[in-house]
Write a protein that holds these residues in place. Sequence first.
Motif, PDB file in Angstrom:
ATOM      1  N   LEU A 131      11.491  -2.685   8.853  1.00  0.00           N
ATOM      2  CA  LEU A 131      11.183  -2.195   7.510  1.00  0.00           C
ATOM      3  C   LEU A 131       9.680  -2.118   7.280  1.00  0.00           C
ATOM      4  O   LEU A 131       9.159  -1.127   6.770  1.00  0.00           O
ATOM      5  CB  LEU A 131      11.833  -3.124   6.477  1.00  0.00           C
ATOM      6  N   HIS A 132       8.967  -3.153   7.678  1.00  0.00           N
ATOM      7  CA  HIS A 132       7.526  -3.170   7.436  1.00  0.00           C
ATOM      8  C   HIS A 132       6.703  -2.729   8.646  1.00  0.00           C
ATOM      9  O   HIS A 132       5.734  -1.990   8.506  1.00  0.00           O
ATOM     10  CB  HIS A 132       7.087  -4.566   7.007  1.00  0.00           C
ATOM     11  N   PRO A 190      20.302   0.842  -3.131  1.00  0.00           N
ATOM     12  CA  PRO A 190      19.110   1.619  -2.762  1.00  0.00           C
ATOM     13  C   PRO A 190      18.004   1.561  -3.817  1.00  0.00           C
ATOM     14  O   PRO A 190      16.828   1.413  -3.474  1.00  0.00           O
ATOM     15  CB  PRO A 190      19.654   3.043  -2.612  1.00  0.00           C
ATOM     16  N   SER A 191      18.389   1.624  -5.104  1.00  0.00           N
ATOM     17  CA  SER A 191      17.324   1.558  -6.105  1.00  0.00           C
ATOM     18  C   SER A 191      16.817   0.122  -6.248  1.00  0.00           C
ATOM     19  O   SER A 191      15.659  -0.100  -6.633  1.00  0.00           O
ATOM     20  CB  SER A 191      17.770   2.142  -7.451  1.00  0.00           C
ATOM     21  N   GLN A 249      13.275   7.455  -0.398  1.00  0.00           N
ATOM     22  CA  GLN A 249      11.821   7.544  -0.304  1.00  0.00           C
ATOM     23  C   GLN A 249      11.415   8.622   0.699  1.00  0.00           C
ATOM     24  O   GLN A 249      10.605   8.383   1.604  1.00  0.00           O
ATOM     25  CB  GLN A 249      11.224   6.176   0.029  1.00  0.00           C
ATOM     26  N   ARG A 263       9.767 -14.322  -9.955  1.00  0.00           N
ATOM     27  CA  ARG A 263       9.503 -13.515 -11.163  1.00  0.00           C
ATOM     28  C   ARG A 263      10.071 -12.108 -11.010  1.00  0.00           C
ATOM     29  O   ARG A 263      10.683 -11.562 -11.921  1.00  0.00           O
ATOM     30  CB  ARG A 263       7.987 -13.412 -11.405  1.00  0.00           C
ATOM     31  N   GLN A 297      10.324  -3.199  -3.762  1.00  0.00           N
ATOM     32  CA  GLN A 297       9.044  -2.746  -3.206  1.00  0.00           C
ATOM     33  C   GLN A 297       8.021  -2.518  -4.307  1.00  0.00           C
ATOM     34  O   GLN A 297       6.836  -2.759  -4.114  1.00  0.00           O
ATOM     35  CB  GLN A 297       9.258  -1.485  -2.368  1.00  0.00           C
ATOM     36  N   GLU A 298       8.497  -2.063  -5.456  1.00  0.00           N
ATOM     37  CA  GLU A 298       7.562  -1.930  -6.583  1.00  0.00           C
ATOM     38  C   GLU A 298       7.085  -3.300  -7.045  1.00  0.00           C
ATOM     39  O   GLU A 298       5.958  -3.457  -7.496  1.00  0.00           O
ATOM     40  CB  GLU A 298       8.220  -1.189  -7.740  1.00  0.00           C
ATOM     41  N   GLY A 299       7.951  -4.305  -6.929  1.00  0.00           N
ATOM     42  CA  GLY A 299       7.598  -5.647  -7.397  1.00  0.00           C
ATOM     43  C   GLY A 299       6.707  -6.417  -6.438  1.00  0.00           C
ATOM     44  O   GLY A 299       5.756  -7.069  -6.870  1.00  0.00           O
ATOM     45  N   VAL A 300       7.002  -6.337  -5.160  1.00  0.00           N
ATOM     46  CA  VAL A 300       6.223  -7.141  -4.206  1.00  0.00           C
ATOM     47  C   VAL A 300       5.435  -6.293  -3.226  1.00  0.00           C
ATOM     48  O   VAL A 300       4.678  -6.824  -2.410  1.00  0.00           O
ATOM     49  CB  VAL A 300       7.127  -8.142  -3.420  1.00  0.00           C
ATOM     50  N   GLY A 301       5.601  -4.990  -3.281  1.00  0.00           N
ATOM     51  CA  GLY A 301       4.792  -4.091  -2.450  1.00  0.00           C
ATOM     52  C   GLY A 301       5.069  -4.279  -0.975  1.00  0.00           C
ATOM     53  O   GLY A 301       6.203  -4.516  -0.554  1.00  0.00           O
ATOM     54  N   GLU A 302       3.996  -4.168  -0.199  1.00  0.00           N
ATOM     55  CA  GLU A 302       4.122  -4.198   1.259  1.00  0.00           C
ATOM     56  C   GLU A 302       4.443  -5.600   1.767  1.00  0.00           C
ATOM     57  O   GLU A 302       4.563  -5.805   2.974  1.00  0.00           O
ATOM     58  CB  GLU A 302       2.834  -3.680   1.894  1.00  0.00           C
ATOM     59  N   ARG A 303       4.559  -6.562   0.852  1.00  0.00           N
ATOM     60  CA  ARG A 303       4.925  -7.911   1.291  1.00  0.00           C
ATOM     61  C   ARG A 303       6.374  -7.964   1.771  1.00  0.00           C
ATOM     62  O   ARG A 303       6.751  -8.880   2.499  1.00  0.00           O
ATOM     63  CB  ARG A 303       4.758  -8.897   0.137  1.00  0.00           C
ATOM     64  N   ASP A 326      15.342   7.407  -3.754  1.00  0.00           N
ATOM     65  CA  ASP A 326      15.917   6.172  -3.221  1.00  0.00           C
ATOM     66  C   ASP A 326      15.816   6.096  -1.696  1.00  0.00           C
ATOM     67  O   ASP A 326      15.761   5.008  -1.134  1.00  0.00           O
ATOM     68  CB  ASP A 326      17.383   6.026  -3.656  1.00  0.00           C
ATOM     69  N   THR A 373       5.925   3.364  -2.443  1.00  0.00           N
ATOM     70  CA  THR A 373       5.715   2.892  -3.795  1.00  0.00           C
ATOM     71  C   THR A 373       4.306   3.268  -4.253  1.00  0.00           C
ATOM     72  O   THR A 373       3.365   3.193  -3.484  1.00  0.00           O
ATOM     73  CB  THR A 373       5.863   1.354  -3.815  1.00  0.00           C
ATOM     74  N   ARG A 405       6.007 -15.665  -7.185  1.00  0.00           N
ATOM     75  CA  ARG A 405       5.928 -14.224  -7.417  1.00  0.00           C
ATOM     76  C   ARG A 405       7.293 -13.568  -7.184  1.00  0.00           C
ATOM     77  O   ARG A 405       7.765 -12.775  -7.997  1.00  0.00           O
ATOM     78  CB  ARG A 405       4.899 -13.613  -6.476  1.00  0.00           C
ATOM     79  N   VAL A 439       0.495  -3.744  -5.763  1.00  0.00           N
ATOM     80  CA  VAL A 439       1.371  -3.552  -6.909  1.00  0.00           C
ATOM     81  C   VAL A 439       0.796  -4.313  -8.094  1.00  0.00           C
ATOM     82  O   VAL A 439      -0.192  -5.033  -7.966  1.00  0.00           O
ATOM     83  CB  VAL A 439       2.795  -4.062  -6.584  1.00  0.00           C
ATOM     84  N   ASP A 474       2.861 -12.883   3.195  1.00  0.00           N
ATOM     85  CA  ASP A 474       1.562 -12.547   2.628  1.00  0.00           C
ATOM     86  C   ASP A 474       0.502 -13.416   3.297  1.00  0.00           C
ATOM     87  O   ASP A 474       0.823 -14.380   3.985  1.00  0.00           O
ATOM     88  CB  ASP A 474       1.540 -12.770   1.109  1.00  0.00           C
ATOM     89  N   ARG A 497       6.783   8.199  -6.897  1.00  0.00           N
ATOM     90  CA  ARG A 497       6.535   7.818  -5.511  1.00  0.00           C
ATOM     91  C   ARG A 497       5.149   8.301  -5.085  1.00  0.00           C
ATOM     92  O   ARG A 497       4.494   9.069  -5.779  1.00  0.00           O
ATOM     93  CB  ARG A 497       7.618   8.397  -4.595  1.00  0.00           C
ATOM     94  N   ALA A 557      14.031  -0.132  -3.767  1.00  0.00           N
ATOM     95  CA  ALA A 557      12.806   0.485  -4.286  1.00  0.00           C
ATOM     96  C   ALA A 557      12.165  -0.395  -5.353  1.00  0.00           C
ATOM     97  O   ALA A 557      10.935  -0.550  -5.399  1.00  0.00           O
ATOM     98  CB  ALA A 557      13.122   1.874  -4.843  1.00  0.00           C
TER      99      ALA A 557
END
Lengths: 462, 462
Positions: free
Chosen positions: A154-155, A233-234, B104, A298, A240-246, B102, B214, A295, B286, A285, B126, A237
Amino acid sequence: MSQALRELRELLGPEGWVEPADQEPYLKEWRGRYRGRAAAVVRPVDTAMTAAVVRHCRASDLAIVPQSGNTGLCGGAAPDGSGSQVLLSLDRLNKIREIDPDNQTITAEAGCTLAAVQRAAAAVGRYFPLDLAAADRTMIGGALATNAGGVNVLHYGNARALALGIEVVLADGRIWNGLRGLRKDNSGYDLRNLFIGSEGTLGIITAGVLRLFTQPAQTVSAVCGLPRLERAPSLLAALQEGVGERLVGCELMSRFSVETALSLPGCEEPLAHSHPWYLLIRVTDVADATPLGERLARVLQRLDMIAEARVASHTQAAALWRLRKAIPAGQASAGASIKHDISVPISRIPAFVTAVHDAVERAVPGTRPCIFGHLGDGNLHVNLSQPPAMAAEAFTAETTRLNRIVHDLTAACAGSIAAEHGIGQLKRAALREYGDPVGLDLMRRIKTALDPDGLLNPGKVL
Amino acid sequence: MSQALRELRELLGPEGWVEPADQEPYLKEWRGRYRGRAAAVVRPVDTAMTAAVVRHCRASDLAIVPQSGNTGLCGGAAPDGSGSQVLLSLDRLNKIREIDPDNQTITAEAGCTLAAVQRAAAAVGRYFPLDLAAADRTMIGGALATNAGGVNVLHYGNARALALGIEVVLADGRIWNGLRGLRKDNSGYDLRNLFIGSEGTLGIITAGVLRLFTQPAQTVSAVCGLPRLERAPSLLAALQEGVGERLVGCELMSRFSVETALSLPGCEEPLAHSHPWYLLIRVTDVADATPLGERLARVLQRLDMIAEARVASHTQAAALWRLRKAIPAGQASAGASIKHDISVPISRIPAFVTAVHDAVERAVPGTRPCIFGHLGDGNLHVNLSQPPAMAAEAFTAETTRLNRIVHDLTAACAGSIAAEHGIGQLKRAALREYGDPVGLDLMRRIKTALDPDGLLNPGKVL
């Protein structure tokens, strides 16, 4: 022994020649599904000797089956039953040739295990992210030849994304030195990616320049229970919006797949309540004032598509990943199973899974889909466990029909019938059936251009 | 007009046929360095018509020069001077076929500009990270055909890393539909990457499925002054340890390159003091409780290899990136220049730069190296400005000698003489000279296998 084989033995010396009594581990795939015979099993010590073996085999019209690790699942590294092929193991090419911490690269030979490369990287404060359950046996050559995936795709991407350069012995015995450690190189066609993933049918990868990364200073896992799959799926997404590339891992597990794992010792319920679906999340991270666990907690609180979530302690995290990795073994407790390694666009996973459930129930009532995999990559392992009341043999007799159902639904979702395990022998017929005819024709032309005599790994892929 | 051309005009209709009076923008490279003639300039409206054009040209033995954006720097999209080639522009294939938030991914035709794809992605929340100075003119087809780089490669990779699937019209006029939106697909050879970066010599890319990400919620830039270049590679690694995957840009600028830009209006000194080298850094993240600027400032304070650093406000950041982008234009104020687009392993950049300085000074005393580029990718633009007292013509007469010096030093560092701009016509002879002979032979075999008649973009790359 023929003259050609006697000369081959001479060329390799005693250390490079495996006597018949010791050939078993090379001839048998580790799960025992593929077992072949070989005219010879050879273990060259370096690239030059590998090239000499290929030249000799070519002159003697001996086909070659390259093998590096022998941990594949599709029979790509197993010889056929004719006893006429030469099995060429790369396990003695196990040197780390160079580590360049400032270029963040390591040059490793085909016979280095993933674990050895991970350790060598860690010793200079770097991180090599390619990781699989069999990291201590999987070798770089095999990982590149099959474009291996694993838990960090994934990353960090798959093996292809991690290889900046490779060295290849060609079908005519020449050596292509593509061992460049460059992140930008537009000087001609992308030969590297042609060999990577070609499963030893276009050339024998003898070494690679692999990307290294900064060591993550924090790693936190969490598990989420989902009431339904529709919004997964959402949810990905939103994570990813919440923690980004982490976000480095996002594994999906059905309740049934979790239950099979729970039958094994050391596995326990991931959450207080039972849920139809689970997401196992890993974030990493660098060192930071904000602890990563807080984080993540949250972010998870905000997401209303999650029924129950738990950020894991270090010990709990180990238990969660043990559970995930136990699924394939746990499935054995549920009787016979028919397995598929497919991928579909992430957005189509919910509809695909519903369609699979409906279709297999119609075909063989009571079949229990054991679905788990990598949500972030769209790669699902669609394993089907037999109905409890059915005889195992009666269920496995349905293999062709159930394969067709899963593969037809995959194709209908614009997916791939071979996501991370490759084609090998297992899916050769399926590739002919489901592959794009124009694409297959291009593949055959390339095979003919690079290996006109069909010397390398015949009967695999094409 | 020949019968074959009349039939071609018929096939395309008035909208797809460019009359001689309107052909100039298609025949001339934007910098004016390459200017050719064409038997016809055609603009098919879709993939089917593109395939029909190729079939017709093949039957009529007409060579084809594909063009998509015409923003390249190496003459890859310019016809030769014979007036016998058909220039096939993809600029009417400009539809966004699908956006899947979704999954991406976005499916865009070859004639869509980077800016159009960026806007379409932003409209669904996006981010499409491929970005270049000419993003409003660069088209997806050209970006894929040349494996374009740009300012975000360090984190997001080049065009190749962003394309999950492509659609290609082959030399025989068939269409290969490789438009898959999958992150894992090991069903056969990697045809996609073979076409990407082949500069239209193996097939014509008509559409691509591109990865989206993102949207970064925070973006902060900073500039650092470095007393010397020696420790720049370890500084990059230290930055990555400090801010992790948030580091998306890391540009290196020599003092001389900054001075050339300062000659232009709107450019100002980046720091209070003058430094031999500058790093321009961009980090994104983010939304977060810890403002990214504070984090970056803390990290920069810890790093003793930095003489002076400044985290920029929003306005200051714009000024810093304006300065960086002004360097190529600014260099014109320093007289004649001889340019190189090379890459070397990041760890070897300091030694390479020292060697270039020494060698060009010995060859043409007073030559001013204007070195800038992407530290994180090892990709440097080694531009050489004339000695102030020398006549421009006398300096440009040294082009062959200075090219050889820079390319020899690049090769000695295991680098690439064509990092991000490709080969085209400009570096074809250099590729023959510096390319690995085995690799060149493989490329020729592949060219013959996929385009046996040499119909596609003859005289480019090989």
